[in-house]
Design a protein around this motif. Structure first.
Motif, PDB file in Angstrom:
ATOM      1  N   THR A  53      13.319-123.286  43.956  1.00  0.00           N
ATOM      2  CA  THR A  53      12.459-124.335  43.534  1.00  0.00           C
ATOM      3  C   THR A  53      12.581-125.686  44.695  1.00  0.00           C
ATOM      4  O   THR A  53      12.177-126.737  44.201  1.00  0.00           O
ATOM      5  CB  THR A  53      13.390-125.025  42.383  1.00  0.00           C
ATOM      6  OG1 THR A  53      14.856-125.379  42.837  1.00  0.00           O
ATOM      7  CG2 THR A  53      13.579-123.820  41.218  1.00  0.00           C
ATOM      8  N   GLY A  55      11.542-127.877  47.422  1.00  0.00           N
ATOM      9  CA  GLY A  55      10.191-128.374  47.649  1.00  0.00           C
ATOM     10  C   GLY A  55      10.117-129.747  48.588  1.00  0.00           C
ATOM     11  O   GLY A  55      11.184-130.573  48.037  1.00  0.00           O
ATOM     12  N   GLU A  70       6.028-130.736  47.420  1.00  0.00           N
ATOM     13  CA  GLU A  70       5.524-129.280  47.424  1.00  0.00           C
ATOM     14  C   GLU A  70       5.876-128.475  46.291  1.00  0.00           C
ATOM     15  O   GLU A  70       7.079-128.834  45.489  1.00  0.00           O
ATOM     16  CB  GLU A  70       6.238-128.638  48.560  1.00  0.00           C
ATOM     17  CG  GLU A  70       6.028-127.214  48.854  1.00  0.00           C
ATOM     18  CD  GLU A  70       6.841-126.555  50.094  1.00  0.00           C
ATOM     19  OE1 GLU A  70       6.788-125.443  50.437  1.00  0.00           O
ATOM     20  OE2 GLU A  70       7.816-127.357  50.578  1.00  0.00           O
ATOM     21  N   GLY A  71       5.249-127.673  45.401  1.00  0.00           N
ATOM     22  CA  GLY A  71       5.276-127.083  44.112  1.00  0.00           C
ATOM     23  C   GLY A  71       4.698-127.850  43.076  1.00  0.00           C
ATOM     24  O   GLY A  71       4.866-127.439  41.936  1.00  0.00           O
ATOM     25  N   SER A  99      -2.206-126.423  43.249  1.00  0.00           N
ATOM     26  CA  SER A  99      -0.857-126.543  43.405  1.00  0.00           C
ATOM     27  C   SER A  99      -0.665-126.977  44.635  1.00  0.00           C
ATOM     28  O   SER A  99      -1.838-127.056  45.803  1.00  0.00           O
ATOM     29  CB  SER A  99       0.046-125.302  43.473  1.00  0.00           C
ATOM     30  OG  SER A  99      -0.514-124.194  44.328  1.00  0.00           O
ATOM     31  N   ASP A 101       1.015-126.842  48.407  1.00  0.00           N
ATOM     32  CA  ASP A 101       1.741-125.881  49.070  1.00  0.00           C
ATOM     33  C   ASP A 101       2.115-126.372  50.493  1.00  0.00           C
ATOM     34  O   ASP A 101       1.009-126.852  51.062  1.00  0.00           O
ATOM     35  CB  ASP A 101       1.099-124.549  49.142  1.00  0.00           C
ATOM     36  CG  ASP A 101       1.038-123.849  47.748  1.00  0.00           C
ATOM     37  OD1 ASP A 101       2.140-123.578  47.065  1.00  0.00           O
ATOM     38  OD2 ASP A 101       0.023-123.710  47.017  1.00  0.00           O
ATOM     39  N   ASN A 129       4.721-128.912  37.713  1.00  0.00           N
ATOM     40  CA  ASN A 129       5.021-128.186  38.892  1.00  0.00           C
ATOM     41  C   ASN A 129       4.810-126.672  38.220  1.00  0.00           C
ATOM     42  O   ASN A 129       4.840-126.383  37.283  1.00  0.00           O
ATOM     43  CB  ASN A 129       6.332-128.777  39.414  1.00  0.00           C
ATOM     44  CG  ASN A 129       7.583-128.484  38.347  1.00  0.00           C
ATOM     45  OD1 ASN A 129       7.801-127.161  38.082  1.00  0.00           O
ATOM     46  ND2 ASN A 129       8.138-129.371  37.872  1.00  0.00           N
ATOM     47  N   TYR A 131       7.143-124.426  38.692  1.00  0.00           N
ATOM     48  CA  TYR A 131       8.241-123.969  38.079  1.00  0.00           C
ATOM     49  C   TYR A 131       8.576-124.157  36.520  1.00  0.00           C
ATOM     50  O   TYR A 131       8.693-123.229  35.685  1.00  0.00           O
ATOM     51  CB  TYR A 131       9.481-124.425  38.811  1.00  0.00           C
ATOM     52  CG  TYR A 131       9.298-124.374  40.224  1.00  0.00           C
ATOM     53  CD1 TYR A 131       9.459-123.220  40.934  1.00  0.00           C
ATOM     54  CD2 TYR A 131       9.096-125.568  40.881  1.00  0.00           C
ATOM     55  CE1 TYR A 131       9.255-123.199  42.181  1.00  0.00           C
ATOM     56  CE2 TYR A 131       8.839-125.600  42.282  1.00  0.00           C
ATOM     57  CZ  TYR A 131       9.022-124.178  43.204  1.00  0.00           C
ATOM     58  OH  TYR A 131       8.773-124.385  44.323  1.00  0.00           O
TER      59      TYR A 131
END
Length: 142
Positions: A53, A55, A70-71, A99, A101, A129, A131
């Protein structure tokens, strides 16, 4: 050049998002150190985070002032697509989700169809996000 370098990740036990400085040790989970402004000495707390997780902060904020990491999943009209009569047209009205990245030394916006370099975020809106809300990448808001 001055820019803020920070990370976020989900705390190992509580699964709550935390932000701060990242430290990694071989064979151990990464940790994020939070610094609270306490008088007269700042208070530091170190938390173990889930590695998948973690980022990095992109240095940009979305149109609402929310930091982009990020994420994150962002929504934008800037790169919306329309396919009238089966002919692909870019940059027309319509929302699309991407997303965020980190690839080849830079932050990028990616989805199943397209990818772009991440630049000024004044047209982006963080909506979740990868996740907590992976389903947001499968749907396009039109």
């Amino acid at each position: 050049m001055k820019r803020e370098i920070k990370f976020r990740g989900k705390e190992f036990e509580t699964r709550q998002w935390i932000e701060g400085s990242l430290t990694t040790y071989p064979r151990y989970y990464p940790t994020i150190t939070l610094v609270e402004d306490a008088e007269p000495i700042p208070k530091k707390t170190t938390c173990v985070v889930l590695p998948e997780t973690v980022g990095q902060f992109t240095g940009l904020c979305d149109k609402n002032g929310k930091e982009i990491y990020e994420g994150d999943i962002v929504k934008t009209k800037e790169y919306g697509i329309d396919i009238p009569n089966g002919v692909f047209c870019s940059n027309v009205a319509g929302y699309d989700n991407f997303s965020v990245d980190y690839i080849d030394g830079g932050f990028r916006l990616l989805n199943n169809q397209r990818g772009f370099l991440l630049c000024k975020g004044n047209h982006l809106e963080v909506i979740g996000n990868i996740y907590d809300n992976p389903e947001l990448l499968k749907e396009n808001k039109r």
